[in-house]
Write a protein that holds these residues in place. Structure first.
Motif, PDB file in Angstrom:
ATOM      1  N   LEU A  89       0.809  -1.213   0.000  1.00 10.87           N
ATOM      2  CA  LEU A  89       0.000   0.000   0.000  1.00 10.87           C
ATOM      3  C   LEU A  89       0.845   1.267   0.000  1.00 10.87           C
ATOM      4  CD1 LEU A  89      -2.809  -1.093   2.498  1.00 10.87           C
ATOM      5  CD2 LEU A  89      -2.956  -0.912   0.019  1.00 10.87           C
ATOM      6  N   SER A  90       2.090   1.168   0.423  1.00 11.52           N
ATOM      7  CA  SER A  90       2.991   2.312   0.296  1.00 11.52           C
ATOM      8  C   SER A  90       3.703   2.225  -1.049  1.00 11.52           C
ATOM      9  CB  SER A  90       4.009   2.326   1.436  1.00 11.52           C
ATOM     10  OG  SER A  90       3.384   2.652   2.659  1.00 11.52           O
ATOM     11  N   THR A  91       4.419   3.296  -1.406  1.00 11.30           N
ATOM     12  CA  THR A  91       5.150   3.277  -2.673  1.00 11.30           C
ATOM     13  C   THR A  91       6.273   4.305  -2.639  1.00 11.30           C
ATOM     14  OG1 THR A  91       4.855   3.143  -5.072  1.00 11.30           O
ATOM     15  CG2 THR A  91       3.797   5.004  -3.955  1.00 11.30           C
ATOM     16  N   SER A  92       7.169   4.217  -3.622  1.00 10.51           N
ATOM     17  CA  SER A  92       8.216   5.210  -3.841  1.00 10.51           C
ATOM     18  C   SER A  92       8.706   5.009  -5.270  1.00 10.51           C
ATOM     19  CB  SER A  92       9.370   5.033  -2.857  1.00 10.51           C
ATOM     20  OG  SER A  92      10.313   6.075  -2.985  1.00 10.51           O
ATOM     21  N   ILE A  93       8.921   6.091  -5.999  1.00  5.09           N
ATOM     22  CA  ILE A  93       9.218   6.005  -7.427  1.00  5.09           C
ATOM     23  C   ILE A  93      10.680   6.337  -7.692  1.00  5.09           C
ATOM     24  CG2 ILE A  93       8.624   6.847  -9.730  1.00  5.09           C
ATOM     25  CD1 ILE A  93       6.378   5.298  -8.358  1.00  5.09           C
ATOM     26  N   ASP A  94      11.320   5.477  -8.489  1.00  4.75           N
ATOM     27  CA  ASP A  94      12.695   5.705  -8.931  1.00  4.75           C
ATOM     28  C   ASP A  94      12.696   5.935 -10.430  1.00  4.75           C
ATOM     29  OD1 ASP A  94      15.644   5.592  -8.788  1.00  4.75           O
ATOM     30  OD2 ASP A  94      15.378   3.744  -9.924  1.00  4.75           O
ATOM     31  N   PHE A  95      13.530   6.875 -10.882  1.00  7.18           N
ATOM     32  CA  PHE A  95      13.676   7.164 -12.305  1.00  7.18           C
ATOM     33  C   PHE A  95      14.980   6.520 -12.761  1.00  7.18           C
ATOM     34  CE2 PHE A  95      11.052  10.351 -10.319  1.00  7.18           C
ATOM     35  CZ  PHE A  95       9.950  10.399 -11.165  1.00  7.18           C
ATOM     36  N   ASP A  96      14.857   5.331 -13.328  1.00  8.98           N
ATOM     37  CA  ASP A  96      15.981   4.441 -13.547  1.00  8.98           C
ATOM     38  C   ASP A  96      16.934   4.978 -14.606  1.00  8.98           C
ATOM     39  OD1 ASP A  96      16.200   2.078 -11.982  1.00  8.98           O
ATOM     40  OD2 ASP A  96      16.443   0.913 -13.803  1.00  8.98           O
ATOM     41  N   GLY A  97      18.203   5.149 -14.217  1.00 12.24           N
ATOM     42  CA  GLY A  97      19.243   5.573 -15.139  1.00 12.24           C
ATOM     43  C   GLY A  97      19.431   7.071 -15.230  1.00 12.24           C
TER      44      GLY A  97
END
Length: 534
Positions: A89-97
């Motif tokens: 239910l939690s999240t975190s976004i990574d912008f790969d590269g």
């Protein structure tokens, strides 16, 4: 002292508001802000014909593409609207590269390294200046194995001054290709099964541009790439998988590689391309064959199909359809690729603008292993475990040496502006690990497939695979920060196959000044009930 409206100082003061406005306008022109909003929701998804509930950005898989231009600033507001407690239910976004400047490292999105996740009902806005970076990238959830449930999408940074633009005619949203593995069960159940059995879940299907089929499943239409005879296309191939590599070929066509993980590459013609998890390539394909339909072979690798009877590795394919051809599937057989392969060899890749690999100041050796009878992956005998307090928070509070971190954080601290060499010895078990460095890229001084050492013009990329051949990588700490360095097979990563490289802790404290929004993330996350922290 008297003054008048005609004095130089008074004229300057009167003109100051206009000057400041002009400066602001010019700054905006130099770095336009491209805004996106991602509503992270639980919703139905059926890329291979089997309907399940997924974790989706704006209700779609993949999420909306982010198409930007060199010099832009990417501003992404993420609203967590997740409700299904059978998944995280939690999240975190990574912008790969995508590189991250030191003063903005808190927007890098790595849970418990540069930030904390955020729970249902919360929002966070990532602001990422792209600088001079160009190429093909992607975004995904970095929390546990959550992105296997669908939270993944592409980022393309176009270069109006591309030195290789003369090689192709078309490069737009229609020529972005994604390959992905797909599961019918949730990542939570898949991870639980892995921890119990030591067998990584095998995908139910492979997908090409979000379409594929599985054994006994419906005949879901394959994704179609339409081309015009005589036209040259730049196809951006992005592997957004959680576990699987893909072997790409196109019946009767060759591919010329011109980009590797964002690095412009000297043109290299091949007819088979193996793309590991997280890797990206741009290839130029000329539509020079008779008008018709041709298979785009996208063959999934990774895992024993005997562990999942749904998987048929030949069914995650697409169709290259010439304008004027009938809207039917190709008449030729579904093969694994050309009879006479000219496969890409990583060590044959060279940057369009070579930068020699500098001599190392520090040397690390990473030996990967899984102890017998345990579902734990280790680097040098240590399995990475996420700390409660993120690495960046500890550094801002004074942490400066390896000893300031728990052993299970597997954190290596170096001064700023140094060259680090990491050697991966050959693995007798031939276990493939595509290692990814956040916020930076590296020189592949020795590739897994060769014994050649190249320090003159090795390829620079941010994901490279090690197995029975081993590999040697070099990178610099010219962007001080704490950076994840981990296997991009996320089941391996979550089971411990990760580390953190810290460069320049003193410089981090001098340059990093997080926002109030970032400051609020960890207290809010720590206050969540346990079921919402998953």
């Amino acid at each position: 002292m008297s003054s008048s409206l005609s004095s130089p100082m008074m004229q300057f003061l009167l003109a100051l508001p206009a000057l400041l406005a002009a400066m602001k306008a010019n700054a905006g022109a130099a770095s336009p802000i491209k805004e996106y909003t991602l509503d992270i929701v639980n919703g139905p998804v059926s890329p291979d014909g089997f309907t399940r509930i997924g974790v989706l950005a704006n209700g779609t898989f993949p999420g909306p593409p982010m198409l930007v231009t060199k010099g832009d600033t990417l501003r992404v507001t993420v609203n967590n609207k997740l409700t299904d407690n059978s998944m995280r239910l939690s999240t975190s976004i990574d912008f790969d590269g995508i590189f991250t400047n030191t003063d903005n490292v808190f927007n890098e999105g790595s849970p418990f390294v540069t930030t904390c996740p955020f729970g249902p009902g919360a929002s966070y806005t990532y602001e990422v200046p792209l600088g001079n970076q160009t190429g093909s990238y992607w975004y995904h959830s970095q929390l546990s194995v959550q992105y296997a449930d669908g939270l993944r999408g592409v980022v393309v940074i176009y270069d109006p001054e591309d030195a290789q633009a003369h090689l192709y005619d078309v490069d737009d949203e229609s020529t972005i290709w994604t390959v992905a593995d797909w599961w019918h069960n949730t990542s939570v159940s898949g991870l639980a099964g892995y921890l119990a059995t030591q067998i990584i879940p095998v995908a139910d299907s492979g997908l090409f541009n979000a379409a594929g089929r599985y054994n006994t499943g419906p005949l879901t239409p394959y994704a179609v790439q339409t081309v015009t005879k005589g036209t040259r296309y730049r196809f951006r191939i992005i592997n957004i998988s959680a576990r699987s590599d893909f072997t790409i070929s196109i019946d009767n066509h060759t591919m010329t590689v011109i980009e590797t993980d964002g690095t412009p590459t000297s043109p290299l013609e091949v007819n088979v391309l193996d793309v590991l998890v997280g890797q990206r390539y741009s290839v130029v394909v000329t539509a020079d064959q008779p008008i018709g339909n041709y298979w785009i072979n996208s063959i999934l690798g990774g895992g024993n199909p005997a562990h999942n009877s749904n998987l048929n590795v030949t069914l995650g394919r697409g169709i290259l359809r010439y304008e004027g051809a009938p809207a039917v599937e190709p008449s030729g057989p579904m093969t694994l690729g050309p009879a006479v392969p000219n496969a890409l060899v990583e060590s044959n890749l060279h940057p369009l603008v070579p930068i020699p690999a500098p001599e190392p100041d520090y040397n690390l050796t990473f030996v990967t292993n899984m102890p017998a009878g345990q579902t734990v992956w280790q680097i040098n005998g240590i399995a990475y475990i996420s700390p409660v307090v993120p690495t960046l928070v500890k550094i801002l509070d004074g942490a400066s040496t390896d000893a300031d971190f728990n052993q299970t954080e597997n954190t290596f601290v170096f001064p700023a502006n140094k060259v680090i060499q990491v050697t991966f010895p050959p693995d007798p078990a031939n276990e493939l690990h595509p290692f990814h460095l956040h916020g930076n890229n590296f020189w592949v001084v020795k590739s897994n497939a060769t014994e050649t050492i190249n320090t003159v013009d090795p390829i620079r990329r941010d994901v490279a695979g090690t197995a029975s051949g081993g590999m040697i990588l070099r990178f610099t700490t010219d962007k001080p920060g704490p950076w994840f360095f981990h296997c991009h097979i996320f089941y391996h990563f979550v089971a411990g196959l990760g580390s953190v490289i810290v460069g320049g802790p003193d410089e981090i404290r001098q340059q990093v000044h997080p926002t109030e929004g970032w400051d609020a993330l960890c207290p809010a996350y720590n206050a969540l009930p346990a079921n919402e922290q998953r």
